[in-house]
Design a protein around this motif. Sequence first.
Motif, short mmCIF file in Angstrom:
data_model
loop_
_atom_site.label_atom_id
_atom_site.label_comp_id
_atom_site.label_asym_id
_atom_site.label_seq_id
_atom_site.Cartn_x
_atom_site.Cartn_y
_atom_site.Cartn_z
N MET A 35 0.83 -1.21 0.00
CA MET A 35 0.00 0.00 0.00
C MET A 35 0.87 1.26 0.00
N HIS A 39 -1.86 5.12 3.27
CA HIS A 39 -2.67 4.02 3.77
C HIS A 39 -1.97 3.28 4.90
N LYS A 40 -0.65 3.19 4.85
CA LYS A 40 0.10 2.56 5.94
C LYS A 40 -0.06 3.35 7.23
N LYS A 42 -2.51 5.38 7.95
CA LYS A 42 -3.92 5.26 8.34
C LYS A 42 -4.16 3.93 9.07
N ILE A 43 -3.61 2.85 8.54
CA ILE A 43 -3.78 1.53 9.17
C ILE A 43 -3.08 1.47 10.52
#
Length: 94
Positions: A35, A39-40, A42-43
């Motif tokens: 990703m 996104h990293k 966010k995760i």
Amino acid sequence: MRIFGIPILVIISINCILLLLITKSLMGIEAVAKMSNFHKVKISLRASAILMPLLGMTWVLGFIVFNNTTIIFSYLFVIINSFQVSEIYYKALE
């Protein structure tokens, strides 16, 4: 201070290490590794928000309450710990 503060600091530091190790292993999952950086992040923030109450990171506020006379930290500590208990209770009912 030592009777209450030292055990809490030990537990907080162990929990911080566990949180970092879990986040590092989460980033090592192949699907997440592919990703984008956004996104990293966010995760990892979502995982941290979920794991912090489970690891008892609210005791950081408890430690601040013990060393500080500000009543705001006392209220925050009580409110956030009550959310932790209700979250565990509702998860057990599912």
